[in-house]
Design an enzyme around this catalytic site. Sequence first.
Site, PDB file in Angstrom:
ATOM      1  CG  ASN A 126      10.996   5.190  -5.268  1.00  0.00           C
ATOM      2  OD1 ASN A 126      10.350   4.524  -4.455  1.00  0.00           O
ATOM      3  ND2 ASN A 126      12.255   5.536  -5.062  1.00  0.00           N
ATOM      4  CE  LYS A 151      12.245   8.811  -3.268  1.00  0.00           C
ATOM      5  NZ  LYS A 151      13.231   9.893  -3.181  1.00  0.00           N
ATOM      6  CG  HIS A 185      16.478   5.069  -4.346  1.00  0.00           C
ATOM      7  ND1 HIS A 185      16.731   6.026  -3.387  1.00  0.00           N
ATOM      8  CD2 HIS A 185      15.729   5.673  -5.291  1.00  0.00           C
ATOM      9  CE1 HIS A 185      16.149   7.158  -3.752  1.00  0.00           C
ATOM     10  NE2 HIS A 185      15.532   6.972  -4.904  1.00  0.00           N
ATOM     11  CD  GLU A 242      15.436   8.293  -0.805  1.00  0.00           C
ATOM     12  OE1 GLU A 242      14.525   7.450  -0.778  1.00  0.00           O
ATOM     13  OE2 GLU A 242      15.313   9.406  -1.372  1.00  0.00           O
ATOM     14  CD  GLU A 285      16.394   8.028  -8.829  1.00  0.00           C
ATOM     15  OE1 GLU A 285      15.271   8.388  -9.185  1.00  0.00           O
ATOM     16  OE2 GLU A 285      16.633   7.549  -7.705  1.00  0.00           O
ATOM     17  N   GLY A 345      14.682  14.992  -4.178  1.00  0.00           N
ATOM     18  CA  GLY A 345      13.919  15.619  -3.102  1.00  0.00           C
ATOM     19  C   GLY A 345      14.354  17.042  -2.780  1.00  0.00           C
ATOM     20  CB  SER A 355      13.687  17.679  -8.442  1.00  0.00           C
ATOM     21  OG  SER A 355      14.137  17.627  -7.095  1.00  0.00           O
TER      22      SER A 355
HETATM   23  P1  13P Z   1      12.073  13.134  -6.093  1.00  0.00           P
HETATM   24  O1  13P Z   1      11.338  13.042  -7.395  1.00  0.00           O
HETATM   25  O2  13P Z   1      11.197  13.324  -4.903  1.00  0.00           O
HETATM   26  O3  13P Z   1      13.214  14.099  -6.180  1.00  0.00           O
HETATM   27  O4  13P Z   1      12.754  11.660  -5.872  1.00  0.00           O
HETATM   28  C1  13P Z   1      13.437  11.075  -6.898  1.00  0.00           C
HETATM   29  C2  13P Z   1      13.723   9.659  -6.557  1.00  0.00           C
HETATM   30  O5  13P Z   1      14.489   9.372  -5.652  1.00  0.00           O
HETATM   31  C3  13P Z   1      13.042   8.603  -7.320  1.00  0.00           C
HETATM   32  O6  13P Z   1      13.575   7.344  -7.057  1.00  0.00           O
END
Ligand code: 13P
Length: 251
Positions: free
Chosen positions: A9, A11, A95, A97, A167, A173, A213
């Site tokens: 992903n 983003k 997601h 976010e 997640e 992150g 992560s």
């Molecule tokens: P990270 O791998 O940067 O922690 O992000 C995970 C994520 O949100 C994948 O959708």
Amino acid sequence: MRVPLIAGNWKMHKTVRETLNYIRRFRELVSEVTDREIMIAPPFTALYPAGRELAGTNIKLGAQNAHWAEKGAFTGEISPLMLKECGVEYVILGHSERRHLFGETDEMIRKRLSGVISAGLKPVLCVGETLTERESGKTFEVLERQVREALSGFSAEELKALVIAYEPVWAIGTGRTATPEQAQEAHRYVRGLLAELFGKDFAETTRILYGGSVKPENIAELMAQSEVDGALVGGASLDPETFVRIVKYGG
Ligand code: 13P
């Protein structure tokens, strides 16, 4: 059996030029991989050229969201049909976010899921608890609400291509990965819920990915868990040389 899915992903990262440079390198790096599925989800603006560049490769194209309608007065939204035309196969929905930064609700996510299914695309439904929710013992309660509400009203047949991504928000992150045991426990819970809602066969064939992560250093121990069927990778999917090490875990 459940074929592992390793998904990136991206983003809000990479222009069209950067996307094409990535794909030209990455497709060479993974060209021999046949025993697992690979997917990347670039930003909307790069989907069409990415789809052309990925044609004939073993890399699937994903989008990071979709609206529920085919078209209409929805400024700033993208329809599932528009994604399909770009060569998109998977669509990430719900997601954290989107939920936490942009106010998406379970009901909105359910509607988006319905649009994605109607278009014949494959939904990747993200669920996960915040740190406060985990620390107050609400993890299962949150997962249950997110799964139940997003999937309410659908039949097992309609959801046959569904992928779920667990997640935990506190692991996204942050560099703080869930332990393999924490991932296994949450995945087992979600699979139990799927069995209750849609039957045992459905639960046994639905893939549940872990996200938060994920790195080349921790992918193997996560994938060693019987309930972990793949990964949804953010930051570590942005560099082809790093992402290929995740894709080729155990090799
Ligand atoms: P990270 O791998 O940067 O922690 O992000 C995970 C994520 O949100 C994948 O959708």
